[in-house]
Scaffold this active site. Structure first.
Site, mmCIF file in Angstrom:
data_model
loop_
_atom_site.group_PDB
_atom_site.id
_atom_site.type_symbol
_atom_site.label_atom_id
_atom_site.label_comp_id
_atom_site.label_asym_id
_atom_site.label_seq_id
_atom_site.Cartn_x
_atom_site.Cartn_y
_atom_site.Cartn_z
ATOM 1 N N HIS A 5 14.449 -3.294 -9.725
ATOM 2 C CA HIS A 5 13.588 -3.859 -8.684
ATOM 3 C C HIS A 5 14.188 -3.570 -7.319
ATOM 4 O O HIS A 5 15.405 -3.635 -7.118
ATOM 5 C CB HIS A 5 13.427 -5.368 -8.872
ATOM 6 C CG HIS A 5 12.226 -5.917 -8.162
ATOM 7 N ND1 HIS A 5 12.249 -6.233 -6.820
ATOM 8 C CD2 HIS A 5 10.962 -6.173 -8.593
ATOM 9 C CE1 HIS A 5 11.056 -6.679 -6.461
ATOM 10 N NE2 HIS A 5 10.253 -6.648 -7.513
ATOM 11 N N HIS A 6 13.317 -3.261 -6.360
ATOM 12 C CA HIS A 6 13.779 -2.844 -5.030
ATOM 13 C C HIS A 6 14.491 -3.971 -4.291
ATOM 14 O O HIS A 6 15.255 -3.727 -3.352
ATOM 15 C CB HIS A 6 12.592 -2.358 -4.196
ATOM 16 C CG HIS A 6 12.925 -1.215 -3.292
ATOM 17 N ND1 HIS A 6 14.082 -1.179 -2.536
ATOM 18 C CD2 HIS A 6 12.271 -0.052 -3.018
ATOM 19 C CE1 HIS A 6 14.110 -0.062 -1.831
ATOM 20 N NE2 HIS A 6 13.036 0.643 -2.105
ATOM 21 N N SER A 7 14.266 -5.211 -4.677
ATOM 22 C CA SER A 7 14.951 -6.324 -4.014
ATOM 23 C C SER A 7 16.447 -6.307 -4.300
ATOM 24 O O SER A 7 17.239 -6.881 -3.547
ATOM 25 C CB SER A 7 14.351 -7.655 -4.467
ATOM 26 O OG SER A 7 14.501 -7.828 -5.867
#
EC number: 2.3.1.20
Length: 522
Positions: free
Chosen positions: A148-150
């Site tokens: 996930h990009h977070s």
């Protein structure tokens, strides 16, 4: 088997919980929900046990890969909470039917496409690795890493992955990574001026550089504002309908070209590799759109050629760390280091000049001129600061809506990343290519370029309802590179011929003078 990760917490991260940064919260907004996906080709068969053991010893030591996302009941406060990691739960080894092996490239594309539709399980750390015993046209086996990009941006993720890799030629040595500080044209100008020019002239240069920097920054800020409010790109065949994008299936395709061809062009044109890649992308998009408009003309039996004035812009991602290249994990996590883990990037609106040109080198010159002005600006930093301020003042929903509107008014996303300069191995498995990108943002086309050894891999993530033939777009990109290389070679040949002609004339003149001198002496 479970692994307790708390003993690996460093002194600076003893807190059990850490709040999400504004950028990480944006990536969890419904308008985005962005993920990073990387298809990695290997030269040998993959041993899942070796990968699991390696991840236990290194990968999950990082706090973000041993923390899960926890959200309050009201959905407002999100934080990372350290947890026990069952590494085996993050590994997927699918059973591949024999009939799928016959058309392995198509099966891999379908597999990755289906994977991008499935959200990550938020009850555990937001990453997973798929190991495919599948021989494709350019790899013996394939792995697909989804994060996930977070958790972090591409630079952070790649730095961690490379920290787990070793040189194939020397298994005890880390990959050699480009490590150069940014040297902008304005800084080099000021340094040169301070050494060789008078104080008055140096002061004039300082003032002039500051004025240009300020004007460029103001122009980029105004462009960001008007794009958010009302300026939209032309409705071309590659611009999607973003109201229904989330329900559509995405596809990932890649193409590998010679990095030496790009370097040859770079040296001949006195540019950077990024300048060349942007110019080739502009030429490839022009070629592809000309074909698409021509096909529509044939289908509708109406004259519909490539329009002369097409507004086609890209959200160009810019790394905001003070150094260029991919920093190894130790430097990035070191206390006091200027490099930091997380999402430290901004973006600028980059306009592509879409047109069919007689001289393909014009694409390079236009792209270089545009990106040089963008570099001499703080526009990317302003977008980063703006996002943080909006999230804190107006909340994540308003911020996500504003950013989504701005991105939706452009056509595509473009990014470029530098990789290792020699062959590396991932837990003893030699790698042939990296094909990485991100998805979740409202674009029908995302282009990511990554160098590795003497190759450059161009990765496209497309909405197939908008771009149904992504391989043809790859063909156009590759053909544009060939035509630009041919034009450069021809120009260099003509330049060499001019040098030889000048040399011939000078030698002839010299011989004539010598002959005249000898005649007079005799």
């Amino acid at each position: 088997m479970e692994i307790e990760t708390r003993p690996h917490i460093s002194g600076d991260e003893k807190e059990e919980e850490q709040p999400l940064s504004p950028a990480a919260r944006l990536f969890h907004a419904p308008e985005f929900n962005c993920n990073i996906i990387s298809v990695i080709g290997f030269k040998s068969k993959l041993d899942p046990c070796v990968f699991i053991r390696g991840f236990k010893e290194s990968f999950i030591r990082h706090p973000r890969f041993s923390s899960k996302l926890v959200t309050d009941e009201n959905g407002q406060n999100q934080r990372w909470v350290r947890t026990n990691v069952v590494v085996e739960d993050h590994f997927i080894v699918p059973k591949i039917k024999p009939q799928n092996i016959e058309n392995s490239n198509a099966f891999l594309e379908d597999y990755v496409s289906d994977l991008m539709k499935i959200p990550l399980d938020t009850s555990r750390p937001l990453w997973e690795l798929h190991l495919l015993d599948l021989k494709t046209s350019d790899a013996e086996n394939v792995a697909v890493l989804k994060i996930h990009h977070s958790v972090g941006d591409g630079m952070s993720i790649m730095s961690l992955v490379l920290a787990c890799m070793r040189k194939t030629s020397n298994p005890d040595e880390l990959p050699s990574l480009p490590y150069q500080y940014r040297s902008s044209s304005r800084s080099s100008l000021l340094t040169t001026g301070s050494r060789s020019d008078s104080r008055l002239l140096w002061l004039v240069k300082v003032i002039w550089t500051a004025v240009i920097l300020g004007l460029n920054t103001v122009c980029d800020a105004l462009e960001f504002i008007v794009t958010t409010l009302f300026v939209k790109d032309t409705e071309t065949p590659i611009k999607g309908d973003f109201l229904s994008t989330k329900s559509k299936q995405l596809r990932l395709v890649h193409r590998t070209v010679s990095l030496d061809d790009i370097k040859l062009t770079k040296n001949a044109m006195n540019m950077t590799i990024n300048d060349v890649v942007l110019g080739v992308t502009q030429a490839g998009l022009s070629r592809y759109l000309a074909r698409r408009y021509g096909e529509e003309e044939t289908k509708n039996r109406k004259q519909k050629k490539l329009p002369k004035r097409i507004r086609l812009r890209s959200a160009l991602l810019v790394n905001l760390r003070p150094t260029t290249g991919i920093q190894d994990l130790a430097d990035m996590m070191e206390k006091g280091s200027k490099c930091r883990w997380g999402n430290w990037f901004g973006y600028v609106v980059f306009p592509f000049s879409i047109a069919l040109r007689d001289d393909p080198l014009e694409h390079l010159e236009i792209a270089q001129k545009t990106i040089s002005r963008k570099k001499n600006s703080y526009g990317a930093m302003l977008t980063y600061i703006f996002c943080r301020i909006i999230v804190k003042l107006l909340g994540i929903k308003v911020a996500a809506s504003i950013i989504n509107r701005m991105v939706s008014n452009t056509t595509m996303t473009f990014s470029n990343m530098v990789g290792p300069v020699e062959e590396v191995s991932f837990y003893g498995h030699p790698i042939t290519y990296f094909a990485s990108s991100a998805y979740g943002h409202p674009h029908a086309l995302t282009i990511h370029c990554q160098s590795y050894m003497n190759k450059m891999t161009i990765t496209l993530i497309v909405d197939p309802t908008v771009i149904s033939d992504p391989h043809r777009l790859c063909d156009d990109w590759e053909e544009s590179l060939r035509s630009i290389k041919a034009a450069v070679t021809k120009r260099e040949s003509l330049r060499l011929w001019d040098y030889l002609r000048i040399l011939h004339n000078r030698v002839a003149w010299l011989l004539y003078q010598i002959a005249g001198l000898l005649y007079r002496m005799l």
